[in-house]
Design an enzyme around this catalytic site. Structure first.
Site, short mmCIF file in Angstrom:
data_model
loop_
_atom_site.label_atom_id
_atom_site.label_comp_id
_atom_site.label_asym_id
_atom_site.label_seq_id
_atom_site.Cartn_x
_atom_site.Cartn_y
_atom_site.Cartn_z
N TYR A 163 -10.57 -7.17 3.55
CA TYR A 163 -11.26 -6.45 2.36
C TYR A 163 -10.14 -5.28 2.06
O TYR A 163 -9.87 -5.23 0.83
CB TYR A 163 -12.45 -5.64 2.96
CG TYR A 163 -13.09 -4.77 2.01
CD1 TYR A 163 -13.98 -5.06 0.86
CD2 TYR A 163 -12.66 -3.55 2.23
CE1 TYR A 163 -14.46 -4.21 0.15
CE2 TYR A 163 -13.24 -2.37 1.04
CZ TYR A 163 -14.20 -2.89 0.18
OH TYR A 163 -14.56 -1.88 -0.86
N LYS A 167 -7.98 -5.23 -1.53
CA LYS A 167 -8.05 -4.10 -2.14
C LYS A 167 -6.84 -3.37 -2.64
O LYS A 167 -6.38 -2.77 -3.66
CB LYS A 167 -9.32 -3.11 -2.01
CG LYS A 167 -10.66 -3.22 -1.58
CD LYS A 167 -11.10 -3.59 -3.26
CE LYS A 167 -12.51 -3.97 -3.18
NZ LYS A 167 -13.15 -4.04 -4.41
#
Length: 259
Positions: A163, A167
Site C-alpha cells: 500500500y 501510494k
C-alpha cells in the site's frame, strides 16, 4: 470580497468523476463536489451501492450518474469514459480515489497481495487519470485531476508495505503528469490524507490500539472526512488554478512528527 473568494471554490456546472465512490471517502468526496455545484459521476465496481448516493445527491438538488468501473481493467476504463461522454460530457474534474490494501507482515505478503494492491492503487489510478487527461486534451478543455494518495506515500508503517509503495508511486505519477499536462491546462495534484475516521476503521480507531496511534499524532486527533473538504475543493476548483504537481497533506501534522 468574501463572496468573490467563495466563488473561486465553486464548481457550478462542471462535471466531476469520482472513482471508488460506493463507500468511505469516495462517497464523501462526491457529496462535497455536489454541494459545491458540480454535476457528479460516481463510479465503482458495486453499482448497486452507488444508487443511494445518486438519490442523496438528487435530494440535495444536484445531478448525479452512477457508472460501473473496475479501474484495473483498461477496456472497462475506456468504456466508462465513453458512457460518461455519451450521457453527460467530458469530466473536468477527476477525483482518483479507488484504492485497496492488504494488511499483514511484510514477509507474509504474497505476489497475489502485491498485484491486488498495486494494480488498483497505481496501475488503476494511471489508467483512469491518463484516460481523463486524454479526453480533456482532445476536447481542448482545461481540468483538474486530484489523486488520492496517503501520508504513507512519505512515511512508513508496518504491515502495509504494498500500500505504502503504491501510494509513493502515485505521488511520483502525479508530478510526472503535472509536468507534461501543464501546457494543456490540465492540473494534477495529490491529496495525502492522514488517519481519517470512516465506517471501515471506526472500531479500530476507537480501540486501545487506536488510542496509541492517536498519541503519535501531534494534534492528538484523527481527522474526520469533512477535514478534507477544503483541500479537495482547493485542488479541484479555480481557487487552485496555479497549483499543479503539488502534494497536500491533511493529517494533523503527522508527517512532520518523528513518532
Amino acid at each position: 470580497m468574501s463572496s468573490g473568494i467563495e466563488a473561486m471554490f465553486r464548481l457550478d456546472g462542471r462535471l466531476a468523476l469520482v472513482t471508488g465512490a460506493s463507500s468511505g471517502l469516495g462517497r464523501h468526496f462526491a457529496l462535497t463536489l455536489a454541494r459545491a455545484g458540480a454535476r457528479v459521476a460516481v463510479a465503482a465496481r458495486r453499482v448497486e451501492a452507488l444508487q443511494a448516493l445518486v438519490q442523496e445527491i438528487g435530494a440535495l438538488g444536484g445531478q448525479a450518474l452512477a457508472l460501473p468501473l473496475d479501474v484495473t481493467d483498461a477496456a472497462g476504463v475506456r468504456a466508462c469514459f465513453d458512457r460518461l461522454a455519451a450521457e453527460a460530457g467530458v469530466a473536468e474534474v477527476l477525483v482518483n480515489n479507488a484504492g485497496t490494501t492488504v494488511t499483514k507482515p511484510l514477509l507474509h505478503h504474497t505476489e497475489a497481495d502485491w498485484d491486488a494492491v498495486v494494480d488498483t492503487n497505481l496501475k488503476g489510478a494511471w489508467l483512469v487519470a491518463t484516460e481523463a487527461a486524454r479526453r480533456l486534451v482532445d476536447s481542448g478543455r482545461s481540468g483538474s485531476i486530484v489523486n488520492i494518495a496517503s501520508i504513507l506515500a512519505e512515511r512508513q508503517a508496518g504491515g502495509v508495505a504494498p500500500y505504502a509503495i503504491s501510494k509513493a508511486g502515485l505521488v511520483q505519477m502525479t508530478k510526472s503528469m503535472a509536468l507534461e499536462l501543464a501546457r494543456h491546462g490540465v492540473r494534477v495534484n495529490a491529496l495525502l490524507p492522514g488517519y481519517v475516521v470512516t465506517d471501515l476503521n471506526r472500531e479500530f480507531l476507537q480501540s486501545e490500539a487506536g488510542d496509541k496511534l492517536r498519541a503519535r499524532i501531534p494534534s492528538r486527533r484523527f481527522s474526520e472526512a469533512e477535514d478534507l473538504d477544503g483541500a479537495l475543493l482547493l485542488l479541484a476548483s479555480d481557487a487552485g488554478r496555479a497549483i499543479s504537481g503539488a502534494t497536500l497533506a491533511v493529517d494533523g501534522a503527522h508527517l512532520v512528527s518523528s513518532l
